[in-house]
Design an enzyme around this catalytic site. Structure first.
Site, mmCIF file in Angstrom:
data_model
loop_
_atom_site.group_PDB
_atom_site.id
_atom_site.type_symbol
_atom_site.label_atom_id
_atom_site.label_comp_id
_atom_site.label_asym_id
_atom_site.label_seq_id
_atom_site.Cartn_x
_atom_site.Cartn_y
_atom_site.Cartn_z
ATOM 1 N N GLY A 1 0.813 -1.221 0.000
ATOM 2 C CA GLY A 1 0.000 0.000 0.000
ATOM 3 C C GLY A 1 0.840 1.261 0.000
ATOM 4 O O GLY A 1 0.526 2.236 -0.694
ATOM 5 N N CYS A 2 1.922 1.247 0.756
ATOM 6 C CA CYS A 2 2.785 2.430 0.847
ATOM 7 C C CYS A 2 3.522 2.671 -0.471
ATOM 8 O O CYS A 2 3.734 3.818 -0.859
ATOM 9 C CB CYS A 2 3.767 2.281 2.010
ATOM 10 S SG CYS A 2 2.917 2.192 3.605
ATOM 11 N N THR A 3 3.875 1.609 -1.159
ATOM 12 C CA THR A 3 4.532 1.744 -2.459
ATOM 13 C C THR A 3 3.565 2.307 -3.491
ATOM 14 O O THR A 3 3.915 3.223 -4.245
ATOM 15 C CB THR A 3 5.112 0.384 -2.911
ATOM 16 O OG1 THR A 3 6.067 -0.045 -1.938
ATOM 17 C CG2 THR A 3 5.770 0.482 -4.272
#
Length: 157
Positions: free
Chosen positions: A45-47
C-alpha cells in the site's frame, strides 16, 4: 480523531529526508503542502501511494503544491525505498514518531486480530499560510492523489 487540527496552524517540524537533508514546515511557507503519513517503506500500500505521488508530481507542482511523505523508517531505509521507486519528493524520517503523534497519526492499530502501535495512513493539506485546511483519514492509496488535486483546484480559486 484528527479533526482537532483542522483550520489550525500545522504543527512545526524538522526532519531529515532520504538524503539526510533537514526539512522544516517553515521551508515551504507560501506553498501548498501535502503532508502524508504512511506506515512503512517497501510495503504494498505504501509503495502504491508513493508511486502515485511520484507519477502526479507535475500536476501537483502545477497546482502549487509540494509533497512530503513521513514514516518512522530510518533515513537509510528511506534512501533504499526512494531509489527503488525513483521517488521525486522528500520522504522524511520520524524515527521517534514525535511528528506523527503531533499530527495525531500514530496510535493503536489492529491487523489480523493483533493490536499494536503504528502510523495511520493520514494526509494533511496545508495552505500557503501554514494552516491545515483538509485532513484525509484512512487514505485509499490508489485514489488519494486525484482527491487532493480536486481539493487544490477548489481551494486555490
Amino acid at each position: 480523531m484528527t479533526s482537532d487540527l483542522l483550520n489550525k496552524p500545522a504543527p512545526a517540524f524538522k526532519l531529515p529526508d532520504q538524503q539526510g537533508i533537514e526539512h522544516s514546515l517553515s521551508d515551504y511557507k507560501g506553498k501548498w503542502v501535502v503532508l502524508y503519513f504512511y506506515p512503512k517503506d517497501m510495503t504494498p500500500g505504501c509503495t502504491v501511494e508513493a508511486c502515485s505521488f511520484r507519477d502526479s508530481e507535475a500536476r501537483l507542482t502545477a497546482a502549487g503544491a509540494v509533497v512530503l511523505g513521513v514514516s518512522a523508517d530510518s533515513v537509510k531505509r528511506h534512501a533504499k525505498f526512494a531509489t527503488n521507486e525513483k521517488l521525486n519528493f522528500p520522504i522524511l524520517s520520524d524515527e521517534s514518531t514525535e511528528v506523527c503523534k503531533a499530527y495525531e497519526s500514530y496510535g493503536k492499530k489492529k491487523f489480523m486480530g493483533r493490536s499494536y502501535d503504528g502510523i495511520f495512513r493520514n494526509s494533511f493539506l496545508i495552505d500557503p499560510k501554514g494552516k491545515i485546511v483538509k485532513i484525509y483519514e484512512s487514505v485509499k492509496p490508489t485514489a488519494h492523489v486525484a482527491e487532493i488535486l480536486v481539493d487544490l483546484k477548489t481551494m486555490s480559486t
